[in-house]
Each structure stands twice: as C-alpha cells, then as structure tokens.
Design a protein around this motif. Structure first.
Motif, mmCIF file in Angstrom:
data_model
loop_
_atom_site.group_PDB
_atom_site.id
_atom_site.type_symbol
_atom_site.label_atom_id
_atom_site.label_comp_id
_atom_site.label_asym_id
_atom_site.label_seq_id
_atom_site.Cartn_x
_atom_site.Cartn_y
_atom_site.Cartn_z
ATOM 1 N N ILE A 296 0.769 -1.153 0.070
ATOM 2 C CA ILE A 296 0.056 -0.082 0.317
ATOM 3 C C ILE A 296 0.969 1.734 0.143
ATOM 4 O O ILE A 296 0.207 2.127 -0.467
ATOM 5 C CB ILE A 296 -0.940 -0.089 1.089
ATOM 6 N N LEU A 297 2.174 1.286 0.382
ATOM 7 C CA LEU A 297 3.549 2.490 0.757
ATOM 8 C C LEU A 297 3.301 3.416 -0.666
ATOM 9 O O LEU A 297 2.935 4.661 -0.921
ATOM 10 C CB LEU A 297 3.821 2.155 1.221
ATOM 11 N N PRO A 298 2.949 2.667 -2.147
ATOM 12 C CA PRO A 298 3.323 3.332 -3.277
ATOM 13 C C PRO A 298 1.667 4.642 -3.080
ATOM 14 O O PRO A 298 2.121 5.545 -3.755
ATOM 15 C CB PRO A 298 3.103 2.554 -3.796
ATOM 16 N N TRP A 299 0.949 4.314 -2.847
ATOM 17 C CA TRP A 299 -0.160 5.330 -2.370
ATOM 18 C C TRP A 299 -0.455 6.282 -1.387
ATOM 19 O O TRP A 299 -1.076 6.679 -0.922
ATOM 20 C CB TRP A 299 -1.563 4.615 -3.095
ATOM 21 N N VAL A 300 0.659 6.018 -0.880
ATOM 22 C CA VAL A 300 0.339 6.941 1.010
ATOM 23 C C VAL A 300 1.366 7.687 0.819
ATOM 24 O O VAL A 300 2.283 7.466 0.341
ATOM 25 C CB VAL A 300 0.864 5.848 1.934
ATOM 26 N N ASP A 301 0.904 8.974 1.303
ATOM 27 C CA ASP A 301 1.148 10.938 1.613
ATOM 28 C C ASP A 301 1.913 10.282 2.431
ATOM 29 O O ASP A 301 3.465 10.988 2.920
ATOM 30 C CB ASP A 301 0.554 11.397 1.015
ATOM 31 N N LEU A 302 1.523 9.711 3.985
ATOM 32 C CA LEU A 302 1.667 9.781 5.286
ATOM 33 C C LEU A 302 1.807 9.084 6.067
ATOM 34 O O LEU A 302 0.431 8.514 6.116
ATOM 35 C CB LEU A 302 0.774 10.994 5.903
ATOM 36 N N LEU A 303 2.845 8.050 6.020
ATOM 37 C CA LEU A 303 2.506 6.950 6.754
ATOM 38 C C LEU A 303 3.070 7.259 8.095
ATOM 39 O O LEU A 303 4.304 7.669 9.115
ATOM 40 C CB LEU A 303 4.417 5.962 5.925
ATOM 41 N N LEU A 304 2.179 6.628 9.154
ATOM 42 C CA LEU A 304 2.651 6.856 10.497
ATOM 43 C C LEU A 304 3.015 5.475 11.223
ATOM 44 O O LEU A 304 2.575 4.535 11.429
ATOM 45 C CB LEU A 304 1.168 7.505 11.443
ATOM 46 N N VAL A 305 3.874 5.551 11.906
ATOM 47 C CA VAL A 305 4.097 4.287 12.728
ATOM 48 C C VAL A 305 5.077 4.436 13.820
ATOM 49 O O VAL A 305 5.941 5.056 14.092
ATOM 50 C CB VAL A 305 5.465 2.935 11.769
ATOM 51 N N GLN B 155 10.140 4.117 -0.308
ATOM 52 C CA GLN B 155 8.843 3.265 -0.988
ATOM 53 C C GLN B 155 7.961 3.647 -1.259
ATOM 54 O O GLN B 155 6.406 2.922 -1.427
ATOM 55 C CB GLN B 155 8.478 1.678 -0.084
ATOM 56 N N GLY B 156 7.538 4.885 -1.254
ATOM 57 C CA GLY B 156 6.960 5.898 -1.640
ATOM 58 C C GLY B 156 6.429 6.982 -0.840
ATOM 59 O O GLY B 156 5.660 8.507 -1.002
ATOM 60 N N PRO B 157 6.218 6.945 0.434
ATOM 61 C CA PRO B 157 5.730 8.100 1.428
ATOM 62 C C PRO B 157 6.423 9.603 1.099
ATOM 63 O O PRO B 157 7.644 9.656 1.573
ATOM 64 C CB PRO B 157 5.398 7.453 2.945
ATOM 65 N N ALA B 158 5.812 10.576 1.040
ATOM 66 C CA ALA B 158 6.412 11.565 1.036
ATOM 67 C C ALA B 158 6.386 12.118 2.682
ATOM 68 O O ALA B 158 8.003 12.496 2.739
ATOM 69 C CB ALA B 158 5.681 12.436 0.681
ATOM 70 N N GLU B 159 5.809 12.002 3.958
ATOM 71 C CA GLU B 159 6.433 11.671 5.151
ATOM 72 C C GLU B 159 6.256 10.126 6.396
ATOM 73 O O GLU B 159 5.335 9.488 5.786
ATOM 74 C CB GLU B 159 5.321 12.830 5.977
ATOM 75 N N VAL B 160 7.074 9.653 6.531
ATOM 76 C CA VAL B 160 7.174 9.074 7.734
ATOM 77 C C VAL B 160 7.385 9.008 8.632
ATOM 78 O O VAL B 160 8.249 10.426 9.558
ATOM 79 C CB VAL B 160 7.938 7.819 6.979
ATOM 80 N N VAL B 161 6.488 9.342 9.680
ATOM 81 C CA VAL B 161 6.187 9.834 11.063
ATOM 82 C C VAL B 161 6.234 8.904 11.933
ATOM 83 O O VAL B 161 5.259 7.338 11.763
ATOM 84 C CB VAL B 161 5.296 10.357 11.279
ATOM 85 N N LEU B 162 7.765 8.842 13.412
ATOM 86 C CA LEU B 162 7.766 7.566 13.888
ATOM 87 C C LEU B 162 7.031 8.019 15.113
ATOM 88 O O LEU B 162 7.559 9.293 15.738
ATOM 89 C CB LEU B 162 8.918 7.539 14.733
ATOM 90 N N LYS B 163 6.245 7.687 16.120
ATOM 91 C CA LYS B 163 5.741 7.714 17.076
ATOM 92 C C LYS B 163 6.532 7.214 18.142
ATOM 93 O O LYS B 163 6.470 6.490 17.908
ATOM 94 C CB LYS B 163 4.256 6.889 17.131
ATOM 95 N N ARG B 164 7.025 7.680 19.223
ATOM 96 C CA ARG B 164 7.234 7.333 20.103
ATOM 97 C C ARG B 164 6.363 7.436 21.821
ATOM 98 O O ARG B 164 7.654 7.432 22.383
ATOM 99 C CB ARG B 164 8.530 8.192 20.764
ATOM 100 N N GLY B 165 5.796 7.419 22.009
ATOM 101 C CA GLY B 165 5.134 7.308 23.471
ATOM 102 C C GLY B 165 5.372 8.586 23.756
ATOM 103 O O GLY B 165 5.438 9.681 23.406
#
Length: 316
Positions: free
Chosen positions: A185-194, A218-228
């Motif tokens: 699904i990553l090629p269609w994702v703009d913002l990935l949260l993990v 792999q596609g997302p323009a933004e990758v956000v890492l949630k660290r609690g």
C-alpha cells in the motif's frame, strides 16, 4: 452535511470496560463505550473544529445503534455508514490489572469485516483533503485488505492525500503478513505513521531513522515515528526532525496513537511545518492519556491551545 476535510474508514466496536479496574472474572459491572482507531481520529478532529466523515459498516443491532449515535453526537458526519443485516457489530472487552491492559476482541464475522469496494461510493471522498486509513481494517478479512488498497488508490487518483497508520495488531494477523501488506500500500500513501515498537517488529532494521528512510523510499513523502511518552520524529524531504513528548500523568494509554494521528493531521491542515505538526500531535497524545477511554479525554480547540501555551484555569 459539510464537505469533509478528512474522511476515515474502518471498524468501530462496542466496548465493555471492567469497572473499577481489575480482572473481568471479578467484575460486578462493565462501563459501556465505543472504540475504533479511525473513528477515534474522526472524533478528535471534529472536536478541534475539522469537518470529518467516518465511514463504516455496523450490524443492524443495538450495539451498532450505540456506536452510530455516539459518533454522530460528536459532530462527525456518519451519512455514509451502512447497517448490515445478519452480521453483528464487533465487541471488545478491556480489563486493566496494575499498569497492564488486556483486550479481548469479538470481531470475527462482524459487519465491518464484510467491507469491500462495493461498500463505498467514491463520491464520499469528494472535496476531502485527507483520507485516513489504518492497518487494522485490512487485517479483518481478505475483502477488507482488498478494499483498503482500493480506497488508497482511488483517493490518490482523485487528488486526495492518504494517511496510513500501521497500527499493528498481533491478535489480528502476524508480523510477516502485516509487513507485506504495508509494503503493497505504500506507493499510494502520502503520510505513514508507525510506532517505534511495531516498526522494529515489522522491519527489524537498525535505528529509527533507518526505518523511516527505507519506508520513505517505497513511496510516502512523510514518515512519522510515534515514540509514545518520548515524543516523535518525522522524515520529510530527506530531513529527520525529532520532537520531545510532554510529561503528564498517565491514566489510560488506549487511544493515544489515534490522538497523535489526529493532532498531526490537524496541524497539517492548519499549515504547520514539521516541528509544529509533531508538537501538536504529541500534545493530543498526552491529553488523551490523562483520562480514561478511547476518545473521551480528547480536547476542544481551546483546550489544546491552552495546553500548548501552558495556560491554566482555576476551573471555578
């Protein structure tokens, strides 16, 4: 209804919480609520004044009516919700023993698990800026997985940006399947949260920044890492930006990740740069854990502004 800025799609279930905290076997009563990652995000945004639509499938039953009434009462557009005869609304039970939360799901064969591309009119995305999806929906059934991919692709082709929160649930699918689906699904994702823990489980690469960079490739323009409680980080345009969390007393961690996602989208819609997006997202996550429930402690716009500005009120 007002044209939504954000559309979310996914399952919301009836929730039973042991009250007071303890094991279910010793409980004399359950507090009734609702919970679903995508509707949590929709409710959080609606409280902040963002026009939001939640799309889901519910049973033609009392739990389904409860879910529908409570989401609608929060100001979320539920006009696209469908009721499915002969299928139950999902249920989950939550107990807390000490600082450990245990969750039991009853969602196999639920109305939401029948989601398909035929369930949703693409026109429900008209005018939206963002479509928010999570990795919970595709884990419900093969049909849901196909529908999630179709939604992401359809949104992108219509000029709607796609936000995808990995939200890995080990009780729904295994690590390999979740990682494989995310890759597709990553090629269609703009913002990935993990979340960093799920990121390490699904992609055991060295270091948070490496995880973000390899996923961004792999596609997302933004990758956000949630660290609690430790905060968050974002990779955008090759720049890796980090933001500390807020120190608050934690009563209930459930829903914090969804609150974070809502805060990030809200700041995005407000034109905020990456540092502001991360700070706002961290703030919403912190405000969520200060009370009990999936979404009950989420703030209004004024309450969020007060928290970010460190303003206090006597309250009397």
């Amino acid at each position: 209804m007002t044209t939504p800025d954000v559309v979310t799609v996914g399952e919301t279930m009836l929730l039973g919480v042991v009250s007071p905290p303890g094991r279910l076997r010793h409980a004399r009563s359950l507090a009734v609520g609702i919970g679903g990652a995508e509707s949590n995000v929709a409710i959080a945004l609606a409280r902040l004044g963002v026009p939001t639509r939640w799309i889901g499938l519910l049973g033609q039953d009392e739990p389904g009516q409860t879910v529908l009434d409570r989401i609608r009462a929060e100001g979320v557009d539920t006009s696209a919700v469908q009721r499915v005869p002969d299928r139950p609304t999902g249920l989950y039970l939550r107990e807390q023993v000490g600082n450990t939360v245990h969750v039991t799901y009853y969602r196999r064969g639920s109305a939401a698990s029948t989601l398909s591309s035929d369930s949703i009119d693409p026109r429900q995305l008209d005018g939206a800026t963002w479509l928010h999806l999570t990795g919970i929906t595709p884990a419900l059934s093969p049909e849901c997985a196909t529908a999630t991919q179709w939604l992401a692709r359809t949104a992108r082709e219509a000029g709607v940006r796609v936000s995808y929160d990995v939200n890995f649930r080990s009780k729904l699918w295994d690590v390999a399947t979740a990682a494989s689906f995310t890759t597709t699904i990553l090629p269609w994702v703009d913002l990935l949260l993990v979340g960093t823990e799920e990121g390490r489980a699904l992609w055991p690469w060295d270091g948070d920044e490496q995880v973000a960079r390899r996923l961004a490739d792999q596609g997302p323009a933004e990758v956000v890492l949630k660290r609690g409680a430790e905060g968050a980080a974002c990779l955008e345009d090759g720049s890796f930006v980090q933001s500390p969390g807020f120190v608050v007393p934690e009563l209930d961690p459930i829903g914090a990740g969804d609150a974070f996602a809502a805060g990030y989208l809200f700041a995005h819609l407000s034109g905020g740069a990456v540092p502001q997006r991360l700070r706002t997202a961290n703030a919403l996550g912190a405000l969520c854990v200060r009370g009990h429930g999936d979404y009950e402690s989420l703030p209004s716009r004024g309450e969020l502004d007060d928290f970010l500005s460190d303003r206090t009120h006597l309250g009397r």
